[in-house]
Design a protein around this motif. Sequence first.
Motif, PDB file in Angstrom:
ATOM      1  N   ARG A 186     -10.243  10.357  -6.439  1.00 31.65           N
ATOM      2  CA  ARG A 186      -9.032  11.380  -6.963  1.00 31.65           C
ATOM      3  C   ARG A 186      -7.821  11.255  -5.983  1.00 31.65           C
ATOM      4  N   CYS A 187      -7.620  10.733  -4.933  1.00 38.00           N
ATOM      5  CA  CYS A 187      -6.669  10.498  -4.162  1.00 38.00           C
ATOM      6  C   CYS A 187      -6.050  11.760  -3.805  1.00 38.00           C
ATOM      7  N   ASN A 188      -6.512  12.388  -2.354  1.00 38.13           N
ATOM      8  CA  ASN A 188      -6.174  13.226  -1.514  1.00 38.13           C
ATOM      9  C   ASN A 188      -5.013  13.166  -0.909  1.00 38.13           C
ATOM     10  N   ILE A 189      -3.756  13.407  -1.410  1.00 38.42           N
ATOM     11  CA  ILE A 189      -2.594  12.953  -0.863  1.00 38.42           C
ATOM     12  C   ILE A 189      -1.954  13.610   0.184  1.00 38.42           C
ATOM     13  N   THR A 190      -2.265  14.759   0.437  1.00 38.92           N
ATOM     14  CA  THR A 190      -1.655  15.515   1.474  1.00 38.92           C
ATOM     15  C   THR A 190      -2.549  16.896   1.762  1.00 38.92           C
ATOM     16  N   ASN A 191      -2.365  17.721   2.670  1.00 39.80           N
ATOM     17  CA  ASN A 191      -2.993  19.026   2.863  1.00 39.80           C
ATOM     18  C   ASN A 191      -2.062  20.043   3.179  1.00 39.80           C
ATOM     19  N   HIS A 192      -2.498  21.430   2.827  1.00 39.29           N
ATOM     20  CA  HIS A 192      -1.438  22.266   3.117  1.00 39.29           C
ATOM     21  C   HIS A 192      -1.516  22.950   4.748  1.00 39.29           C
ATOM     22  N   SER A 236      -4.325  15.155 -12.236  1.00 40.19           N
ATOM     23  CA  SER A 236      -5.160  14.429 -12.864  1.00 40.19           C
ATOM     24  C   SER A 236      -6.789  14.293 -12.299  1.00 40.19           C
ATOM     25  N   LEU A 237      -6.504  14.535 -10.959  1.00 42.28           N
ATOM     26  CA  LEU A 237      -7.597  14.078 -10.149  1.00 42.28           C
ATOM     27  C   LEU A 237      -8.233  12.792 -10.291  1.00 42.28           C
ATOM     28  N   GLN A 238      -7.017  11.928 -10.552  1.00 43.30           N
ATOM     29  CA  GLN A 238      -7.479  10.442 -10.770  1.00 43.30           C
ATOM     30  C   GLN A 238      -6.380   9.480  -9.966  1.00 43.30           C
ATOM     31  N   SER A 239      -6.947   8.851  -9.022  1.00 42.00           N
ATOM     32  CA  SER A 239      -6.117   8.118  -8.159  1.00 42.00           C
ATOM     33  C   SER A 239      -5.224   7.050  -8.856  1.00 42.00           C
ATOM     34  N   SER A 240      -5.982   6.671  -9.886  1.00 38.94           N
ATOM     35  CA  SER A 240      -5.021   5.637 -10.970  1.00 38.94           C
ATOM     36  C   SER A 240      -3.871   6.207 -11.578  1.00 38.94           C
ATOM     37  N   SER A 241      -3.828   7.411 -11.714  1.00 39.62           N
ATOM     38  CA  SER A 241      -2.365   7.936 -12.430  1.00 39.62           C
ATOM     39  C   SER A 241      -1.387   7.965 -11.372  1.00 39.62           C
ATOM     40  N   VAL A 242      -1.872   8.154 -10.014  1.00 37.35           N
ATOM     41  CA  VAL A 242      -0.806   8.122  -8.919  1.00 37.35           C
ATOM     42  C   VAL A 242      -0.220   6.503  -8.875  1.00 37.35           C
ATOM     43  N   GLU A 279      -3.046  -9.090  -2.111  1.00 37.23           N
ATOM     44  CA  GLU A 279      -4.115  -9.022  -3.145  1.00 37.23           C
ATOM     45  C   GLU A 279      -3.625  -9.036  -4.285  1.00 37.23           C
ATOM     46  N   ALA A 280      -4.420  -9.012  -5.223  1.00 40.02           N
ATOM     47  CA  ALA A 280      -4.182  -9.226  -6.707  1.00 40.02           C
ATOM     48  C   ALA A 280      -3.377  -8.212  -7.417  1.00 40.02           C
ATOM     49  N   LYS A 281      -3.501  -6.856  -6.638  1.00 43.82           N
ATOM     50  CA  LYS A 281      -2.653  -5.663  -7.266  1.00 43.82           C
ATOM     51  C   LYS A 281      -2.281  -4.788  -6.043  1.00 43.82           C
ATOM     52  N   LEU A 282      -1.265  -3.899  -6.346  1.00 43.31           N
ATOM     53  CA  LEU A 282      -0.695  -2.978  -5.261  1.00 43.31           C
ATOM     54  C   LEU A 282      -1.868  -1.963  -5.162  1.00 43.31           C
ATOM     55  N   GLY A 283      -1.739  -1.225  -3.897  1.00 46.38           N
ATOM     56  CA  GLY A 283      -2.533  -0.009  -3.520  1.00 46.38           C
ATOM     57  C   GLY A 283      -3.849  -0.100  -3.870  1.00 46.38           C
ATOM     58  N   LYS A 284      -4.512  -1.018  -3.452  1.00 48.45           N
ATOM     59  CA  LYS A 284      -5.970  -1.189  -3.636  1.00 48.45           C
ATOM     60  C   LYS A 284      -6.550  -0.019  -2.954  1.00 48.45           C
ATOM     61  N   LYS A 285      -6.212   0.389  -1.652  1.00 50.88           N
ATOM     62  CA  LYS A 285      -6.833   1.302  -1.015  1.00 50.88           C
ATOM     63  C   LYS A 285      -6.501   2.685  -1.560  1.00 50.88           C
ATOM     64  N   GLY A 334       0.924  -1.058  -0.185  1.00 49.02           N
ATOM     65  CA  GLY A 334       0.010  -0.006  -0.013  1.00 49.02           C
ATOM     66  C   GLY A 334       1.124   1.454  -0.095  1.00 49.02           C
ATOM     67  N   ALA A 335       0.225   2.190   0.480  1.00 50.69           N
ATOM     68  CA  ALA A 335       0.853   3.497   0.363  1.00 50.69           C
ATOM     69  C   ALA A 335       2.368   3.692   1.068  1.00 50.69           C
ATOM     70  N   SER A 336       2.215   3.080   2.474  1.00 45.69           N
ATOM     71  CA  SER A 336       3.530   3.025   3.046  1.00 45.69           C
ATOM     72  C   SER A 336       4.745   2.031   2.768  1.00 45.69           C
ATOM     73  N   GLY A 337       4.374   0.919   2.201  1.00 45.86           N
ATOM     74  CA  GLY A 337       5.078   0.006   1.488  1.00 45.86           C
ATOM     75  C   GLY A 337       5.439   0.449   0.385  1.00 45.86           C
ATOM     76  N   ILE A 338       4.921   0.907  -0.518  1.00 46.57           N
ATOM     77  CA  ILE A 338       5.566   1.321  -1.783  1.00 46.57           C
ATOM     78  C   ILE A 338       6.369   2.479  -1.589  1.00 46.57           C
ATOM     79  N   SER A 339       6.167   3.587  -0.886  1.00 48.25           N
ATOM     80  CA  SER A 339       6.969   4.627  -0.644  1.00 48.25           C
ATOM     81  C   SER A 339       8.319   4.202  -0.047  1.00 48.25           C
ATOM     82  N   CYS A 340       8.121   3.208   0.807  1.00 45.51           N
ATOM     83  CA  CYS A 340       9.549   2.588   1.402  1.00 45.51           C
ATOM     84  C   CYS A 340      10.245   2.069   0.445  1.00 45.51           C
ATOM     85  N   ALA A 341       9.588   1.150  -0.297  1.00 42.87           N
ATOM     86  CA  ALA A 341      10.510   0.549  -1.548  1.00 42.87           C
ATOM     87  C   ALA A 341      11.192   1.399  -2.286  1.00 42.87           C
ATOM     88  N   ILE A 342      10.328   2.335  -2.577  1.00 42.88           N
ATOM     89  CA  ILE A 342      11.041   3.356  -3.727  1.00 42.88           C
ATOM     90  C   ILE A 342      12.179   3.950  -3.230  1.00 42.88           C
TER      91      ILE A 342
END
Length: 412
Positions: free
Chosen positions: A47-53, A109-115, A33-39, A10-18
């Motif tokens: 739309r994936c609200n990734i952070t906040n100012h 893109s306002l699309q979580s799929s692009s993330v 699961e059958a794909k990464l980052g299902k959540k 998920g988010a934490s595992g992927i950022s750690c790996a990168i």
Amino acid sequence: MYDVCIIGGGASGISCAITAARMGLSCIILEKEAKLGKKIYATGNGRCNITNHIFDDNYALYYNSDNNDYVSFLNKLFDKKNPDKEIIDFFYSVGIVTYDIDNYVYPHSLQSSSVMWALTDTLKKYGVKTHLKTRIEDINQSDGFYTVYTPNEQIKALNVVLACGGKSYKSLGGSDAGYKLADKLNLGYTDLRPALCGLNTKEDMSSLAGVRVKAKATLYSDNKKIADQEGEIQFNDYGLSGIMIFNLSGKAGKVLKNGEKPYVSIDFIPDVNDSTIFELFELNKFRKAKAILNNLINDKLAGYIIDNTLFNDIYDTDRYNKDYILALIKALHSFKLEITGLRDFDNAQVTAGGISLDIINPKDMSIKDKPGLYAVGELTDIDGLCGGYNLTYAIISGIRAGKGIYDKIKSN
Ligand SMILES: Cc1cc2nc3c(=O)[nH]c(=O)nc-3n(C[C@H](O)[C@H](O)[C@H](O)COP(=O)(O)OP(=O)(O)OC[C@H]3O[C@@H](n4cnc5c(N)ncnc54)[C@H](O)[C@@H]3O)c2cc1C
């Protein structure tokens, strides 16, 4: 032998790996699961609200179930004091340009799929191995390395990162698998409860199901104010939902856990003063009270307030006296609903509780006295409000672990 084996993609595992793979470490992600980052796909309504100012020094935007010093923990973890910038930089480094809507940050893109597309391409670029449909139920440590048991093979790694997320939303990969691993490794975890979820009310709100209104809601416990929020409330068969209710649910859960009786007092017209309401009744006294109220609030809500909390609707101008209008004003400003419980984990965006912060080093998310073992993201005992705070925590904690492992290997 891998440098890093990450359990959970998920988010934490992927950022750690990168982070680790960019510095040249060999990494593998094991994901049940059958794909990464299902959540991630589901976040921010797709739309994936990734952070906040908006971040404050006291991190009042986060909770911790253990009452330990999570503020100093977060201060050490978010060492740059502007975690939003770190998140935006991280996403820019994988090719994602961001877009702000009222301080909420999304991919342009306002699309979580692009993330997810950008993240998976980056994992491939840096040679991170990914095994999907691989659920881990056992890990052993001996002779300075870890053995991770998959259903088909044994994977050896110098470092293991538990990035298993919480138990919310089974359909999106939520499970208790991470907590079971924590138990097996003798880490334990604090009490778990649903958070960022709707609230069940004693009062039957089904006649208003689906109605959304702007309001201010204040959470009380035995007449003591606990927290307030402004925004949109949605009424449901079970009670209340909507972002501001989700944001109160963490504290409501704590109050319920303490055996106290929480209630929510809703102000439907925080911006309207009493004289305006008196004037409205004066100007419209030829109309029914429900019709007059509909000049201010949703018609169904107006009907509910008149029918359930005041008197029956009247068409009797004599009754629009001062007492009647004052009673109505009171109902509009402090509409009280008793909270009887939280929605269940499958209807909660996050899980509160988890691996205790007492045993985690905030600089690199390593487990104290367990060399080579790390825990990141929602699996640990931190949960945030709606608005990108949970992804921010998950991603930054993953980045810290990735960097911490690199630093440790380099210094040996
Ligand atoms: C509907 C919804 C909307 C949300 N919207 C937002 C939002 O807009 N902004 C925000 O900041 N947060 C949002 N959140 C919360 C956010 O998604 C999570 O807090 C975040 O994804 C946590 O990241 P994580 O890496 O800790 O866990 P996860 O993203 O849950 O990843 C954990 C992964 O580990 C895998 N796993 C678990 N156990 C094992 C095992 N034993 N073996 C192998 N794999 C395993 C799981 O399948 C999962 O893929 C939302 C959550 C939901 C449910």
